[in-house]
Design a protein around this motif. Structure first.
Motif, mmCIF file in Angstrom:
data_model
loop_
_atom_site.group_PDB
_atom_site.id
_atom_site.type_symbol
_atom_site.label_atom_id
_atom_site.label_comp_id
_atom_site.label_asym_id
_atom_site.label_seq_id
_atom_site.Cartn_x
_atom_site.Cartn_y
_atom_site.Cartn_z
ATOM 1 N N ALA A 151 0.987 -1.334 -0.249
ATOM 2 C CA ALA A 151 0.071 0.106 0.003
ATOM 3 C C ALA A 151 0.719 1.207 0.075
ATOM 4 C CB ALA A 151 -1.109 -0.059 1.378
ATOM 5 N N GLU A 152 1.903 1.063 0.784
ATOM 6 C CA GLU A 152 2.904 2.116 0.766
ATOM 7 C C GLU A 152 3.593 2.677 -0.740
ATOM 8 O OE1 GLU A 152 5.279 3.875 3.333
ATOM 9 O OE2 GLU A 152 3.415 3.885 4.994
ATOM 10 N N HIS A 153 3.838 1.830 -1.184
ATOM 11 C CA HIS A 153 4.802 1.994 -2.507
ATOM 12 C C HIS A 153 3.834 2.119 -3.927
ATOM 13 C CE1 HIS A 153 5.896 -1.305 -5.039
ATOM 14 N NE2 HIS A 153 5.167 -2.022 -4.182
ATOM 15 N N THR A 154 2.442 2.058 -3.552
ATOM 16 C CA THR A 154 1.380 2.020 -4.567
ATOM 17 C C THR A 154 0.485 3.162 -4.434
ATOM 18 O OG1 THR A 154 -0.112 0.558 -3.599
ATOM 19 C CG2 THR A 154 1.426 -0.437 -5.399
ATOM 20 N N PRO A 158 -5.755 6.096 0.697
ATOM 21 C CA PRO A 158 -7.369 5.614 1.046
ATOM 22 C C PRO A 158 -7.040 4.747 2.162
ATOM 23 C CG PRO A 158 -6.327 4.900 -1.190
ATOM 24 C CD PRO A 158 -5.603 5.848 -0.572
ATOM 25 N N LEU A 159 -6.216 3.926 2.344
ATOM 26 C CA LEU A 159 -6.224 2.956 3.544
ATOM 27 C C LEU A 159 -6.210 3.685 4.820
ATOM 28 C CD1 LEU A 159 -4.082 -0.145 3.948
ATOM 29 C CD2 LEU A 159 -4.060 1.364 5.764
ATOM 30 N N THR A 160 -5.380 4.764 4.978
ATOM 31 C CA THR A 160 -5.327 5.470 6.305
ATOM 32 C C THR A 160 -6.681 6.084 6.513
ATOM 33 O OG1 THR A 160 -2.752 5.709 6.056
ATOM 34 C CG2 THR A 160 -3.962 7.242 7.574
ATOM 35 N N ALA A 200 4.810 5.900 7.102
ATOM 36 C CA ALA A 200 5.332 7.124 6.434
ATOM 37 C C ALA A 200 4.743 8.214 5.450
ATOM 38 C CB ALA A 200 6.711 6.527 5.711
ATOM 39 N N HIS A 201 3.948 7.825 4.690
ATOM 40 C CA HIS A 201 3.110 8.513 3.656
ATOM 41 C C HIS A 201 2.025 9.202 4.161
ATOM 42 C CE1 HIS A 201 5.332 6.189 0.615
ATOM 43 N NE2 HIS A 201 5.293 6.955 -0.359
ATOM 44 N N GLY A 202 1.522 8.468 5.222
ATOM 45 C CA GLY A 202 0.302 9.266 6.046
ATOM 46 C C GLY A 202 1.007 10.430 6.570
ATOM 47 N N LEU A 203 1.923 10.262 7.150
ATOM 48 C CA LEU A 203 2.567 11.298 7.869
ATOM 49 C C LEU A 203 3.186 12.529 7.263
ATOM 50 C CD1 LEU A 203 2.642 11.633 11.071
ATOM 51 C CD2 LEU A 203 5.130 11.022 11.125
ATOM 52 N N LEU A 204 3.249 12.214 5.780
ATOM 53 C CA LEU A 204 3.867 13.006 4.779
ATOM 54 C C LEU A 204 2.617 13.707 4.095
ATOM 55 C CD1 LEU A 204 6.908 11.466 3.604
ATOM 56 C CD2 LEU A 204 6.779 13.087 5.605
ATOM 57 N N ASP A 205 1.397 13.572 4.437
ATOM 58 C CA ASP A 205 0.349 13.993 3.815
ATOM 59 C C ASP A 205 -0.107 15.205 4.427
ATOM 60 O OD1 ASP A 205 -2.251 14.565 2.656
ATOM 61 O OD2 ASP A 205 -3.136 12.519 3.231
#
Ligand code: C2E
Ligand code: CA
Ligand code: CA
Ligand code: CA
Length: 278
Positions: A80-83, A88-90, A119-124
């Motif tokens: 999920a992180e790299h796609t 949407p998951l978070t 990671a990605h969630g926190l950078l959103d």
């Protein structure tokens, strides 16, 4: 890259994954799974180390795959992180966890709910506003939501992560440093981030009754956290001896199989009911 390897972010190595057809299929499956409601949250209670009182629960996502059955998060979060599906998951996890927190409140239980934001969630940069909107929607006080963040998340882009974290803090959401002690520079995050909680990783906790080294690490971490005015929670408590040692060390809260495994919402309610009848 060397940096990717150092941070454990092998998932960013695109060349590896894009050629694996099985993973591509799974990515398509995951997108559909999110849209079609195949993700479910299980909840694992957090209890007060002194009294055993239930304080709240951590939401842990699972994927109810139509063919492969219940898939654990470690098997699909990296995907999920790299796609890009992590966004949407978070969003799903936050909405679902806050809805559950509202249901507990309505039933008369004031319990905290913790979600993992990677990671990605926190950078959103949209995340804080989205959380504020969902808190208002479900009428959940911000202080009942804890966001568990990891060092890998912060290391990816420290400046941007700090902006997101500070906005979450301003909302009144609690922040917890997850997997504490497993990274390279946990101390720097303690120094720079407005966190309220430190969560000791189970790799130290589960062996503290058999390894004096691990016991020393746990006791020192508890002391460090308490001296900084943080709440300290230990995960991976699998027996009563570990519980007693953690309580004696001054640890505030506990989580682990000895108390309960992560369970679906109905089983959690049943567990809660049986606890209160004691
Ligand atoms: P974590 O945040 O460190 O969560 C704790 C993991 O340890 C969970 O595994 C939990 O089931 C397991 N655990 C709890 N108590 C014990 C115990 O006493 N003994 C042992 N051996 N294990 C215990 P799970 O549910 O498989 O989750 C694995 C990881 O997946 C989590 O580690 C977290 O990093 C990630 N994850 C889970 N849900 C989400 C989510 O919604 N979003 C994101 N981004 N990551 C998630
Ligand atoms: Ca966690
Ligand atoms: Ca952990
Ligand atoms: Ca973790």
């Amino acid at each position: 890259t060397a940096k990717a390897r150092r941070t454990g972010f092998a998932v960013f190595d695109q060349s590896q994954d894009s050629t694996d057809p099985r993973k591509l299929t799974l990515a398509g499956d995951l997108r559909r799974g999110i849209d079609e409601g195949q993700l479910v949250l299980h909840y694992q209670p957090k209890v007060d180390a002194q009294t055993g009182r239930v304080l709240g629960a951590e939401a842990l996502v699972r994927w109810q795959h139509p063919e492969h059955g219940l898939i654990p998060p470690n098997d699909f979060i990296p995907l999920a992180e790299h796609t890009g599906l992590i966004t949407p998951l978070t969003r799903f996890v936050l909405d679902s966890a806050l809805k559950q927190c509202r249901a507990w409140l309505t039933a008369g239980h004031e319990l905290t709910v913790a979600v993992n934001v990677s990671a990605h969630g926190l950078l959103d940069l949209d995340l804080p506003a989205e959380i504020a909107e969902r808190l208002a929607h479900w009428r959940v006080p911000a202080r009942l939501l804890t966001v568990e963040i990891t060092e890998t998340a912060i290391m990816t882009d420290p400046e941007r992560a700090l902006r997101v974290v500070e906005q979450l803090h301003a909302l009144g959401v609690h922040l917890s440093i997850d997997d504490f002690g497993t990274g390279y520079s946990s101390m720097a995050y303690l120094k720079n981030l407005p966190v309220q909680e430190l969560k000791i990783d189970r790799t130290f906790v589960s062996s503290m009754t058999t390894s004096e080294r691990d016991a020393v690490i746990v006791r020192s971490t508890v002391e460090l956290g308490r001296n900084l005015g943080l709440r300290v929670i230990a995960e991976g408590v699998e027996d009563i001896a570990t519980w007693r040692q953690l309580d004696a060390a001054g640890c505030d809260a506990l989580q682990g199989y000895y108390i309960s495994r992560p369970v679906d919402p109905d089983a959690f309610d049943t567990w809660l009911g049986s606890r209160q009848a004691e």
